[in-house]
Every structure is written in structure tokens, then in C-alpha cells.
Design an enzyme around this catalytic site. Structure first.
Site, mmCIF file in Angstrom:
data_model
loop_
_atom_site.group_PDB
_atom_site.id
_atom_site.type_symbol
_atom_site.label_atom_id
_atom_site.label_comp_id
_atom_site.label_asym_id
_atom_site.label_seq_id
_atom_site.Cartn_x
_atom_site.Cartn_y
_atom_site.Cartn_z
ATOM 1 N N ASP A 199 7.416 63.380 -45.325
ATOM 2 C CA ASP A 199 8.217 63.021 -46.575
ATOM 3 C C ASP A 199 8.225 63.965 -48.170
ATOM 4 O O ASP A 199 6.900 64.191 -48.294
ATOM 5 C CB ASP A 199 8.293 61.701 -46.521
ATOM 6 N N ARG A 208 11.970 65.529 -53.732
ATOM 7 C CA ARG A 208 11.821 65.219 -54.711
ATOM 8 C C ARG A 208 10.752 66.552 -55.575
ATOM 9 O O ARG A 208 10.659 67.398 -56.644
ATOM 10 C CB ARG A 208 10.607 63.778 -55.228
ATOM 11 N N ASN A 242 18.529 59.347 -41.064
ATOM 12 C CA ASN A 242 19.219 60.196 -42.122
ATOM 13 C C ASN A 242 20.526 60.731 -41.833
ATOM 14 O O ASN A 242 21.011 62.151 -43.322
ATOM 15 C CB ASN A 242 17.936 61.468 -41.577
ATOM 16 N N TRP A 243 21.460 60.719 -41.002
ATOM 17 C CA TRP A 243 22.421 60.822 -40.992
ATOM 18 C C TRP A 243 23.766 60.361 -42.097
ATOM 19 O O TRP A 243 24.395 60.686 -42.170
ATOM 20 C CB TRP A 243 23.346 60.738 -39.847
ATOM 21 N N ARG A 247 5.819 52.816 -46.224
ATOM 22 C CA ARG A 247 6.040 52.367 -44.509
ATOM 23 C C ARG A 247 6.683 53.304 -43.969
ATOM 24 O O ARG A 247 6.050 54.620 -43.395
ATOM 25 C CB ARG A 247 8.017 51.613 -45.275
ATOM 26 N N LEU A 248 7.257 52.613 -42.320
ATOM 27 C CA LEU A 248 6.924 54.042 -41.636
ATOM 28 C C LEU A 248 8.486 53.679 -40.949
ATOM 29 O O LEU A 248 8.482 55.415 -40.340
ATOM 30 C CB LEU A 248 6.740 52.746 -40.151
ATOM 31 N N SER A 249 9.445 53.675 -41.990
ATOM 32 C CA SER A 249 10.413 54.056 -41.295
ATOM 33 C C SER A 249 11.908 53.948 -40.340
ATOM 34 O O SER A 249 11.719 55.390 -39.807
ATOM 35 C CB SER A 249 10.477 55.715 -42.472
ATOM 36 N N GLU A 288 -4.116 53.675 -37.576
ATOM 37 C CA GLU A 288 -5.358 54.158 -38.793
ATOM 38 C C GLU A 288 -4.115 54.742 -39.255
ATOM 39 O O GLU A 288 -3.576 55.626 -39.421
ATOM 40 C CB GLU A 288 -5.887 55.248 -38.688
#
Ligand code: IPE
Ligand code: IPE
Ligand code: MG
Length: 249
Positions: free
Chosen positions: A29, A33, A77-78, A201-203, A214
Site C-alpha cells: 500500500d 500517495r 479496488n474495482w 487495517r487489514l483491508s 505478527e
């Protein structure tokens, strides 16, 4: 044997190579940005992210990690603008085509987690071919999650179980049984899950498999998350006390 040892020494800085995670998972990710900060289009960030994937995958292999699972495109992500989605699909095709050559040279096994049937035809065909070629190899395995969602994966597994059950198969619904119906069938659970890019977050990534992983979060954006960052994450992992619900030995 000695030459392998030397190679590992050269690469692996101060890591304890006897205590590596067998399986590392990464949420790649921060590409958008990274590009925006440089005044570039988001697609340039995705290209830089794809380059970094190559670096990190190679490094994992060199130090002796056995499995690497990366999140490249989620079922959510679509929702992005069509232009960005098609830029990502184009890049996946380009990098996969190139990876195929390297993979054959280095005998890397590559698999895809996710509903790849829904991908553009050429990308789908390429993914299939890559899997077929990789099936011949033993050793380092990369799992690329494209059109992947943890919830979607769990529902698929549940449906497949229900179908077999309805067909009269005498099935026991154990954790092991269930795991064997996930995309990750046969792959050990990730011990270290890394999310660069600042979000915690895990998204929807590896919801079942990450139960005891971990979790390592970093503010560094994915295209900048290089081998030094990876080693920092592994070194942090090596300091964890993994109890799995028990007590410290
Ligand atoms: C991750 O980077 C790549 C994909 C989700 C395809 P992002 O595109 O999410 O980058 P940010 O989070 O917007 O910076
Ligand atoms: C997760 O990143 C998906 C991938 C890296 C492929 P996102 O950028 O899509 O996640 P959110 O939207 O910040 O949760
Ligand atoms: Mg993001």
C-alpha cells in the site's frame, strides 16, 4: 553449502537466518500517495510499486524465506476510477510477462489467490500459464493476490463445502478441512504480515490465514519499502514472543 551461506551473509545484514518467518505476507500500500507527493500520476506509483515487488521478492528468496504472499488488487479496488483500474491491469500484465521469464530462469513458483477469471482475458491467460509453469518447481513460492478478498475467499470455501456436503459426501467440518478449500490450500499460514503505507487495517486481506500472524505496520510507502525496511520488519518479528494463546515458555 558454503557458497549458499556466503550469499546469505552478504545479503542479510544482521538477521538471524535460523529464525526466519517461513511465510511473509505484504499489503503493498501507498503507491498512489508516493506518486502524488512527486507530482506524478498515480499510475507512476503503481509502476514504482511493481518494481519494488521484484526487489522484495528476490530478497526474500535470497535470504531463505519460503513463501511470499502479496496483495496487489482487492475485490474492493474495482471502486477506483476506470482509468486507474485499467492502468493497474496493464502493469500487472507487463510485470507478469517479464516475471515469467525470470521465474523460468530462477525456478520460482508463482500462484494467484483471488477470482482471476474476472480479470481481463490476456491477464487471466498469462496468470494461468504462469501457474502451470510454476507447478513444475519446488522451492520459493510467490502468491499474488489479484481480485482477492478475504470474505470472498471464505464464502467460496463455504459454498464448495456445502456443495460436496449436499452431494452426499461424508465430510467433517474441521479447521483443516476448511483451510484446504481456500486459495491458500497447502500453504502454511503467514507468520509475519507487513503493511507499509501508514494504515493500520487489514483491508480484507487473509482474514482466515492471519489469525496468528505478527502484524507489522510502517509509515514508509510501498515503493520506498526496500530490503532494509524488510529486514527491519523481520528483525522486529524475531523479537516477538509468540504464545498462540498459551503461556511463555
Ligand atoms: C496500493 O497503493 C495499490 C493498490 C491498492 C492497487 P494505493 O493505490 O492504495 O496507494 P494509496 O494508498 O492511495 O497511496
Ligand atoms: C489494500 O489497499 C489493497 C491493496 C494494497 C491491494 P487499499 O488502499 O485498497 O486499502 P484501503 O482502501 O486503504 O483500506
Ligand atoms: Mg491504499
Amino acid at each position: 553449502m558454503i557458497s549458499i551461506f556466503r550469499k546469505k551473509q552478504k545479503w542479510a545484514g544482521k538477521l538471524d537466518l535460523t529464525n526466519l518467518p517461513r511465510h511473509i505476507a505484504i499489503i503493498m500500500d501507498g503507491n498512489g500517495r508516493w506518486a502524488t507527493r512527486r507530482g506524478l500520476p498515480r499510475s507512476a506509483g503503481h509502476a514504482a510499486g511493481a518494481e519494488n515487488f521484484r526487489t522484495i521478492a528476490t530478497h526474500c528468496k535470497d535470504i531463505g524465506v519460503e513463501f511470499l504472499t502479496v496483495y496487489a488488487f482487492s475485490t474492493e479496488n474495482w471502486r477506483r476510477p476506470e482509468e486507474e483500474v485499467s492502468a493497474i491491469m496493464g502493469l500487472l500484465e507487463k510485470y507478469l510477462g517479464e516475471a515469467l521469464e525470470k521465474m523460468e530462469r530462477d525456478r520460482i513458483k508463482m500462484k494467484f489467490f483471488g477470482e482471476i477469471e474476472a480479470l481481463p482475458e490476456r491477464l487471466y491467460a498469462l496468470a494461468r500459464r504462469t501457474e502451470e509453469i510454476g507447478a513444475r518447481y519446488e522451492g520459493f513460492q510467490v502468491n499474488i493476490c489479484i481480485n482477492y478478498g478475504g470474505r470472498d475467499e471464505i464464502i467460496r470455501a463455504t459454498k464448495s463445502y456445502a456443495e460436496d456436503f449436499a452431494a452426499g459426501e461424508a465430510l467433517e467440518l474441521s479447521e483443516e478441512q476448511f483451510s484446504s478449500r481456500l486459495f491458500s490450500a497447502g500453504v502454511p499460514e503467514p507468520e509475519l504480515l507487513i503493511r507499509p503505507g501508514g494504515e493500520k487495517r487489514l483491508s480484507n486481506f487473509l482474514l482466515w490465514q492471519a489469525a496468528y500472524a505478527e502484524l507489522y505496520f510502517s509509515d514508509v510507502l510501498w515503493p520506498d519499502f526496500g530490503t532494509e525496511q524488510l529486514e527491519r520488519a523481520i528483525s522486529w518479528f524475531q523479537g516477538r514472543n509468540r504464545r498462540f494463546g498459551g503461556v511463555t515458555k
